[in-house]
Design a protein around this motif. Structure first.
Motif, PDB file in Angstrom:
ATOM      1  N   GLU A 120     -19.108 -13.381 -88.872  1.00 13.11           N
ATOM      2  CA  GLU A 120     -18.292 -12.533 -88.004  1.00 13.11           C
ATOM      3  C   GLU A 120     -16.967 -13.233 -87.736  1.00 13.11           C
ATOM      4  OE1 GLU A 120     -17.505  -9.055 -85.925  1.00 13.11           O
ATOM      5  OE2 GLU A 120     -19.263  -9.537 -87.154  1.00 13.11           O
ATOM      6  N   PRO A 121     -15.840 -12.559 -87.978  1.00 11.39           N
ATOM      7  CA  PRO A 121     -14.552 -13.248 -87.810  1.00 11.39           C
ATOM      8  C   PRO A 121     -14.197 -13.495 -86.354  1.00 11.39           C
ATOM      9  CG  PRO A 121     -14.208 -10.943 -88.389  1.00 11.39           C
ATOM     10  CD  PRO A 121     -15.684 -11.186 -88.500  1.00 11.39           C
ATOM     11  N   ALA A 122     -13.431 -14.548 -86.143  1.00  8.44           N
ATOM     12  CA  ALA A 122     -12.834 -14.836 -84.837  1.00  8.44           C
ATOM     13  C   ALA A 122     -11.348 -14.524 -84.936  1.00  8.44           C
ATOM     14  CB  ALA A 122     -13.038 -16.298 -84.476  1.00  8.44           C
ATOM     15  N   THR A 123     -10.827 -13.767 -83.970  1.00  8.19           N
ATOM     16  CA  THR A 123      -9.429 -13.364 -83.982  1.00  8.19           C
ATOM     17  C   THR A 123      -8.676 -14.078 -82.865  1.00  8.19           C
ATOM     18  OG1 THR A 123      -9.986 -11.181 -84.877  1.00  8.19           O
ATOM     19  CG2 THR A 123      -7.842 -11.421 -83.836  1.00  8.19           C
ATOM     20  N   LEU A 124      -7.641 -14.825 -83.241  1.00  3.59           N
ATOM     21  CA  LEU A 124      -6.802 -15.524 -82.287  1.00  3.59           C
ATOM     22  C   LEU A 124      -5.401 -14.937 -82.325  1.00  3.59           C
ATOM     23  CD1 LEU A 124      -7.805 -19.232 -83.078  1.00  3.59           C
ATOM     24  CD2 LEU A 124      -8.925 -17.621 -81.532  1.00  3.59           C
TER      25      LEU A 124
ATOM     26  N   ARG B 155      -6.960 -14.673 -88.148  1.00  3.27           N
ATOM     27  CA  ARG B 155      -8.406 -14.420 -88.188  1.00  3.27           C
ATOM     28  C   ARG B 155      -9.083 -15.512 -89.011  1.00  3.27           C
ATOM     29  NH1 ARG B 155      -5.691  -9.517 -88.358  1.00  3.27           N
ATOM     30  NH2 ARG B 155      -6.302  -8.072 -86.703  1.00  3.27           N
ATOM     31  N   PHE B 156     -10.190 -15.997 -88.498  1.00  5.11           N
ATOM     32  CA  PHE B 156     -10.946 -17.065 -89.141  1.00  5.11           C
ATOM     33  C   PHE B 156     -12.381 -16.613 -89.362  1.00  5.11           C
ATOM     34  CE2 PHE B 156      -7.551 -19.129 -86.877  1.00  5.11           C
ATOM     35  CZ  PHE B 156      -7.266 -20.326 -87.536  1.00  5.11           C
TER      36      PHE B 156
ATOM     37  N   PRO C 163     -13.751  -4.117 -93.694  1.00  2.00           N
ATOM     38  CA  PRO C 163     -13.240  -4.447 -92.359  1.00  2.00           C
ATOM     39  C   PRO C 163     -12.274  -5.629 -92.331  1.00  2.00           C
ATOM     40  CG  PRO C 163     -15.546  -5.095 -92.586  1.00  2.00           C
ATOM     41  CD  PRO C 163     -15.215  -4.261 -93.782  1.00  2.00           C
ATOM     42  N   GLN C 164     -12.377  -6.556 -93.286  1.00  2.00           N
ATOM     43  CA  GLN C 164     -11.493  -7.721 -93.290  1.00  2.00           C
ATOM     44  C   GLN C 164     -11.042  -8.042 -94.721  1.00  2.00           C
ATOM     45  OE1 GLN C 164     -10.285  -9.211 -90.707  1.00  2.00           O
ATOM     46  NE2 GLN C 164     -11.561  -8.349 -89.096  1.00  2.00           N
ATOM     47  N   PRO C 165     -10.227  -7.205 -95.325  1.00  3.18           N
ATOM     48  CA  PRO C 165      -9.843  -7.460 -96.716  1.00  3.18           C
ATOM     49  C   PRO C 165      -9.038  -8.742 -96.896  1.00  3.18           C
ATOM     50  CG  PRO C 165      -8.533  -5.671 -95.789  1.00  3.18           C
ATOM     51  CD  PRO C 165      -9.625  -5.960 -94.807  1.00  3.18           C
ATOM     52  N   GLY C 166      -8.264  -9.141 -95.879  1.00  2.00           N
ATOM     53  CA  GLY C 166      -7.493 -10.372 -95.993  1.00  2.00           C
ATOM     54  C   GLY C 166      -8.389 -11.592 -96.069  1.00  2.00           C
TER      55      GLY C 166
END
Length: 330
Positions: free
Chosen positions: A31-35, A15-16, A313-316
């Protein structure tokens, strides 16, 4: 204002996002992008794909959360084939400043900075907040089982409070069965693995082996199903055997969480990860809390510990950015 790329790389997804860190330490993310890691030959090609999505240019700073041990000349991932050579980051990515942390160290950074409203109860005294000082155990099941612990001094970050994060490989300690069903799970896993770690039972893919063990105990033919199919069938209630496998998973997660709390001397526990969030209602209805407390002479102590789920939503991603800010901006 400092802008950076924050990246959370697991066994299945990378995730970026773009993060902005203000002068007072506040972190805002795009907003993250998930690859999918399986869609890219290396981290560099995934980075380039994200760069292309962002008009061909990215900030010159990067924070990385990686699912594996951090340190040395080569970083290898536990559950995907990518590698990262820190000495080549500037050359390959064009980033002049970087921070690399273990994925659950990043989550622990997120726990240290998250607002109290971003936690919900899983076990322990209802409504009891996480202690502001002392140690917290942080763990979560995903493609593997991540474990870290966090110590903080009791003061809010905005008021100069300090904290320390310790990454661990706690997911790879030995699995300890507590009843005959878990004995059977261990026996099945031992046919493939000389040593069976907790991660073999408490992780997303592990549901396949749990399900197969329960099917064998009932003398059923084992239907080949993916972990995603079993999770869906079990949490929806459409398959009683899959539901039993999910409940067994929750029992094992509770037992493991209690073990880590005892080992860390923790005053509270935080469960993180996408899987934990997706099955939070199932965890609450399961025997998770009972297994967390089932520590013999320490049952009373365990019952008094708050056990929370972090709902950020994105703790990492958030935690990686926080780790960068702590290293480079303070």
């Amino acid at each position: 204002m400092t802008q950076l790329v924050t990246v959370d790389i697991g066994g299945t997804h990378a995730r970026f996002a773009i993060a902005d860190v203000s002068a007072d330490g506040t972190i805002a993310m795009s907003e993250p992008a998930t690859l999918h890691t399986s869609d890219h030959a290396s981290f560099q090609t995934a980075w380039e794909a994200f760069r292309d999505r962002n008009g061909g240019a990215l900030p010159a700073s990067v924070a990385m959360s990686v699912a594996g041990p951090v340190g040395g000349d080569v970083i290898k991932f536990t559950n995907n084939p990518w590698i990262i050579r820190p000495a080549l980051i500037e050359e390959k990515l064009g980033a002049t400043r970087y921070t690399i942390v273990n994925d659950f160290a990043a989550v622990a950074h997120a726990v240290a900075r998250a607002d109290e409203s971003e936690f919900v109860d899983l076990a322990g005294p209802p409504g009891m907040p996480l202690p502001a000082s002392g140690t917290l155990s942080v763990l979560g099941p995903g493609t593997g089982l991540g474990v870290a612990h966090l110590w903080r001094d009791g003061r809010p970050i905005a008021q100069g409070g300090s904290y320390h994060v310790q990454a661990t490989e706690g997911g790879h300690i030995d699995f300890a069965p507590l009843d005959q069903i878990e004995d059977a799970i261990l026996a099945r896993l031992r046919k493939r693995h000389t040593r069976v770690s907790v991660e073999r039972v408490v992780s997303g893919p592990a549901i396949v082996e749990i399900y197969a063990t329960l099917a064998a105990m009932e003398h059923r033919a084992v239907i080949e199903r993916t972990d995603v199919e079993i999770w869906q069938a079990g949490t929806s209630g459409e398959d009683a055997l899959a539901a039993a496998a999910v409940d067994r998973f929750c029992l094992s997660l509770g037992a493991a969480a209690g073990d880590y709390a005892l080992a860390h001397g923790a005053g509270g526990v935080v469960i993180a990860g996408g899987l934990g969030y997706r099955i939070r209602e199932t965890i609450l209805k399961s025997g998770f809390a009972e297994r967390f407390c089932a520590k013999g002479r320490f049952a009373g102590l365990m019952a008094g510990l708050p056990v929370k789920l972090i709902t950020h939503p994105q703790p990492g991603l958030f935690g990686a950015a926080a780790a960068f800010a702590r290293e480079h901006l303070q």
